[in-house]
Structure formats: C-alpha cells, structure tokens
Design a protein around this motif. Structure first.
Motif, PDB file in Angstrom:
ATOM      1  N   LYS A 187       0.809  -1.221   0.000  1.00  0.00           N
ATOM      2  CA  LYS A 187       0.000   0.000   0.000  1.00  0.00           C
ATOM      3  C   LYS A 187       0.844   1.274   0.000  1.00  0.00           C
ATOM      4  N   LEU A 188       2.122   1.139   0.287  1.00  0.00           N
ATOM      5  CA  LEU A 188       2.979   2.322   0.425  1.00  0.00           C
ATOM      6  C   LEU A 188       3.164   3.036  -0.915  1.00  0.00           C
ATOM      7  N   PRO A 189       2.900   4.342  -0.972  1.00  0.00           N
ATOM      8  CA  PRO A 189       3.144   5.098  -2.207  1.00  0.00           C
ATOM      9  C   PRO A 189       4.647   5.167  -2.504  1.00  0.00           C
ATOM     10  N   VAL A 190       4.998   5.117  -3.765  1.00  0.00           N
ATOM     11  CA  VAL A 190       6.397   5.249  -4.167  1.00  0.00           C
ATOM     12  C   VAL A 190       6.735   6.736  -4.196  1.00  0.00           C
ATOM     13  N   VAL A 191       7.580   7.159  -3.271  1.00  0.00           N
ATOM     14  CA  VAL A 191       7.953   8.572  -3.170  1.00  0.00           C
ATOM     15  C   VAL A 191       9.464   8.741  -3.242  1.00  0.00           C
ATOM     16  N   ASN A 192      10.162   8.074  -2.331  1.00  0.00           N
ATOM     17  CA  ASN A 192      11.620   8.195  -2.272  1.00  0.00           C
ATOM     18  C   ASN A 192      12.220   6.796  -2.383  1.00  0.00           C
ATOM     19  N   TYR A 193      12.189   6.280  -3.602  1.00  0.00           N
ATOM     20  CA  TYR A 193      12.606   4.907  -3.892  1.00  0.00           C
ATOM     21  C   TYR A 193      14.123   4.772  -3.821  1.00  0.00           C
ATOM     22  N   THR A 194      14.581   3.658  -3.271  1.00  0.00           N
ATOM     23  CA  THR A 194      16.009   3.352  -3.279  1.00  0.00           C
ATOM     24  C   THR A 194      16.210   1.973  -3.886  1.00  0.00           C
ATOM     25  N   ASN A 195      17.183   1.870  -4.758  1.00  0.00           N
ATOM     26  CA  ASN A 195      17.426   0.628  -5.486  1.00  0.00           C
ATOM     27  C   ASN A 195      18.403  -0.254  -4.705  1.00  0.00           C
ATOM     28  N   ASP A 196      18.053  -0.539  -3.440  1.00  0.00           N
ATOM     29  CA  ASP A 196      18.948  -1.308  -2.580  1.00  0.00           C
ATOM     30  C   ASP A 196      18.481  -2.758  -2.465  1.00  0.00           C
ATOM     31  N   LYS A 197      19.258  -3.563  -1.765  1.00  0.00           N
ATOM     32  CA  LYS A 197      18.962  -4.998  -1.654  1.00  0.00           C
ATOM     33  C   LYS A 197      17.626  -5.243  -0.960  1.00  0.00           C
TER      34      LYS A 197
ATOM     35  N   TYR B 245      15.749  -3.456 -15.060  1.00  0.00           N
ATOM     36  CA  TYR B 245      16.113  -2.166 -15.662  1.00  0.00           C
ATOM     37  C   TYR B 245      14.862  -1.466 -16.184  1.00  0.00           C
ATOM     38  N   ARG B 246      14.024  -2.224 -16.887  1.00  0.00           N
ATOM     39  CA  ARG B 246      12.815  -1.636 -17.462  1.00  0.00           C
ATOM     40  C   ARG B 246      11.800  -1.264 -16.391  1.00  0.00           C
ATOM     41  N   LEU B 247      11.797  -1.982 -15.285  1.00  0.00           N
ATOM     42  CA  LEU B 247      10.919  -1.619 -14.176  1.00  0.00           C
ATOM     43  C   LEU B 247      11.320  -0.254 -13.611  1.00  0.00           C
ATOM     44  N   ASN B 248      12.611  -0.033 -13.467  1.00  0.00           N
ATOM     45  CA  ASN B 248      13.085   1.251 -12.954  1.00  0.00           C
ATOM     46  C   ASN B 248      12.738   2.401 -13.896  1.00  0.00           C
ATOM     47  N   ARG B 249      12.865   2.155 -15.197  1.00  0.00           N
ATOM     48  CA  ARG B 249      12.520   3.204 -16.154  1.00  0.00           C
ATOM     49  C   ARG B 249      11.009   3.457 -16.146  1.00  0.00           C
ATOM     50  N   TRP B 250      10.201   2.400 -16.004  1.00  0.00           N
ATOM     51  CA  TRP B 250       8.743   2.547 -15.931  1.00  0.00           C
ATOM     52  C   TRP B 250       8.366   3.366 -14.706  1.00  0.00           C
ATOM     53  N   ARG B 251       8.988   3.058 -13.577  1.00  0.00           N
ATOM     54  CA  ARG B 251       8.712   3.798 -12.340  1.00  0.00           C
ATOM     55  C   ARG B 251       9.023   5.281 -12.523  1.00  0.00           C
ATOM     56  N   GLU B 252      10.176   5.576 -13.105  1.00  0.00           N
ATOM     57  CA  GLU B 252      10.562   6.970 -13.308  1.00  0.00           C
ATOM     58  C   GLU B 252       9.596   7.690 -14.246  1.00  0.00           C
ATOM     59  N   GLU B 253       9.149   6.999 -15.287  1.00  0.00           N
ATOM     60  CA  GLU B 253       8.208   7.602 -16.240  1.00  0.00           C
ATOM     61  C   GLU B 253       6.889   7.953 -15.567  1.00  0.00           C
ATOM     62  N   GLN B 254       6.404   7.054 -14.704  1.00  0.00           N
ATOM     63  CA  GLN B 254       5.140   7.323 -14.017  1.00  0.00           C
ATOM     64  C   GLN B 254       5.265   8.546 -13.114  1.00  0.00           C
ATOM     65  N   LEU B 255       6.315   8.580 -12.314  1.00  0.00           N
ATOM     66  CA  LEU B 255       6.485   9.674 -11.359  1.00  0.00           C
ATOM     67  C   LEU B 255       6.757  10.997 -12.065  1.00  0.00           C
TER      68      LEU B 255
ATOM     69  N   SER C  89       5.652  11.832 -14.904  1.00  0.00           N
ATOM     70  CA  SER C  89       4.389  12.247 -15.530  1.00  0.00           C
ATOM     71  C   SER C  89       3.333  12.648 -14.506  1.00  0.00           C
ATOM     72  N   GLY C  90       3.683  12.563 -13.220  1.00  0.00           N
ATOM     73  CA  GLY C  90       2.742  12.950 -12.178  1.00  0.00           C
ATOM     74  C   GLY C  90       1.749  11.867 -11.805  1.00  0.00           C
ATOM     75  N   ILE C  91       2.022  10.628 -12.217  1.00  0.00           N
ATOM     76  CA  ILE C  91       1.129   9.508 -11.903  1.00  0.00           C
ATOM     77  C   ILE C  91       1.558   8.881 -10.577  1.00  0.00           C
ATOM     78  N   ARG C  92       0.643   8.820  -9.634  1.00  0.00           N
ATOM     79  CA  ARG C  92       0.958   8.233  -8.335  1.00  0.00           C
ATOM     80  C   ARG C  92       0.890   6.713  -8.420  1.00  0.00           C
ATOM     81  N   ILE C  93       1.912   6.053  -7.901  1.00  0.00           N
ATOM     82  CA  ILE C  93       1.943   4.592  -7.899  1.00  0.00           C
ATOM     83  C   ILE C  93       2.329   4.094  -6.513  1.00  0.00           C
ATOM     84  N   THR C  94       1.951   2.856  -6.228  1.00  0.00           N
ATOM     85  CA  THR C  94       2.303   2.217  -4.965  1.00  0.00           C
ATOM     86  C   THR C  94       3.253   1.059  -5.247  1.00  0.00           C
TER      87      THR C  94
END
Length: 206
Positions: A82-92, A117-127, A129-134
């Motif tokens: 349920k947590l919104p993606v706001v300050n994502y870190t690509n850690d273990k 890699y493509r998941l990270n680019r998708w996440r960046e594209e959503q954010l 573009s102003g699209i909120r994602i969890t």
C-alpha cells in the motif's frame, strides 16, 4: 584490432559509440564539458548527454526526473504493497521485497534479463508524468515484465543489456558466464558493442 579511443571534446559520435566507458569516466568528462548535475545522472543519461554534446556542441539536460531526493526513504518507512512510491532506493532490501511479493503472485516466476532495468525506467516515467503509484503497482509491473514472452525492444545506450539479451536469444543453451566473457572481450575493442559485432569478431582468427 585497435584499442578504444579516449574521451575528448573532438571525438566523433561513432568513436564514442564504439568505446566502452565506465561511469566514473563519463562523470568526469561530463563535468569537464559542463553538463549540469553530472554526478547525479545514471550512466545511460550521461551517455545521452555526451552524445548530444559531441553531435551538436550544445549542452542539454538528458532527463526530466528530479535529481534531488529529500525526506525519509521509502524503505525506512517500512515497505508494504500500500505504500506510495515517493523516495525509492534501489537497494537490496527493496529488491528482495519486490522479488518476494512477485513470487506470491507467480510462484514459479523466472527472472527475465532486462526486466529490472525496465521496471526502474517505468517507475521513473510514471512519477515524472505525475502519476501516483504504490509498491503494489511496482510488483504487478515487475511480474508483467518477467512474464513477457516477446523479446524486449532494444534500449538506447543500454549496450550491455542489449548484448546479453541478443546473446542468449542466438546462442542456445549458453551460460551467463559465456555471455559475460563475450561481453568483456568486445567491450575492450573499438567496435560497436553489439552481438552482431561479436559474431564478426569471433569469426576472425586470433
């Protein structure tokens, strides 16, 4: 076959493309030619900005994403679907969370080369573009990417990812060790960093 060229302001785009550059080399060169926030750019973004400079002589920002992160990291809040993606870190810890939740949806999920890699680019594209994602959205997209049967489209400047993907597609029953060995060989040469170039290189006598 000659060794790769060195990074210079006068080199051509072809010379740049034929070389293999470590992130530290790219950042140092990008800072020298005046690319803003070079130290915060990803490797593919650095390559894009440098190619633009070599081709046009002008400095352009290679990204619209925010390069400054402030506040509490998502992982410190406690990762949940349920947590919104706001300050994502690509850690273990974050990667392990995504893997664990993905396997709840698809227990036999097999990781596909290039999916993360493509998941990270998708996440960046959503954010961007102003699209909120969890994190549920991230997990769902990650499963979808790994279950895609078609080959991924080639990534601009993603030469390692593209090479490994093409290698496995063409070399039946190849191991990851063989693919990495082939990549390490071709990245030292002054040739395009593609599987096709490696095939031509392999066919030549040592």
């Amino acid at each position: 076959m000659k060794a790769k060229a060195k990074l210079t302001r006068s080199m051509s785009v072809t010379q740049f493309d034929n070389g293999y550059w470590y992130a530290t080399e790219l950042k140092t060169f990008a800072e020298a030619i005046g690319i803003p926030s070079a130290g915060k750019l990803r490797k593919d973004e650095l390559e894009k900005a440098i190619i633009s400079f070599l081709g046009t002589g002008t400095i352009r920002s290679p990204t619209r994403r925010s390069l400054s992160k402030t506040g509490i990291r998502d992982v410190e809040k406690g990762l949940s679907l349920k947590l919104p993606v706001v300050n994502y870190t690509n850690d273990k810890q974050t990667k392990d969370f995504l893997e664990k939740e993905a396997r709840k949806i698809a227990p036999n999920l097999k990781r596909k080369s290039g999916a993360r890699y493509r998941l990270n680019r998708w996440r960046e594209e959503q954010l961007t573009s102003g699209i909120r994602i969890t994190y549920r959205d991230l997990v769902t997209q990650y499963v979808k990417l790994n279950q895609t049967r078609e080959r991924f489209a080639q990534i601009p400047h993603g030469r390692y990812i593209n090479f490994i993907s093409d290698f496995f597609a063409a070399e039946k029953n190849a191991t990851r060790e063989q693919a990495i060995k082939a990549w390490k060989r071709i990245k030292k040469m002054d040739v395009p960093k593609s599987y096709r170039s490696w095939v031509r290189l392999r066919s030549k006598p040592n």
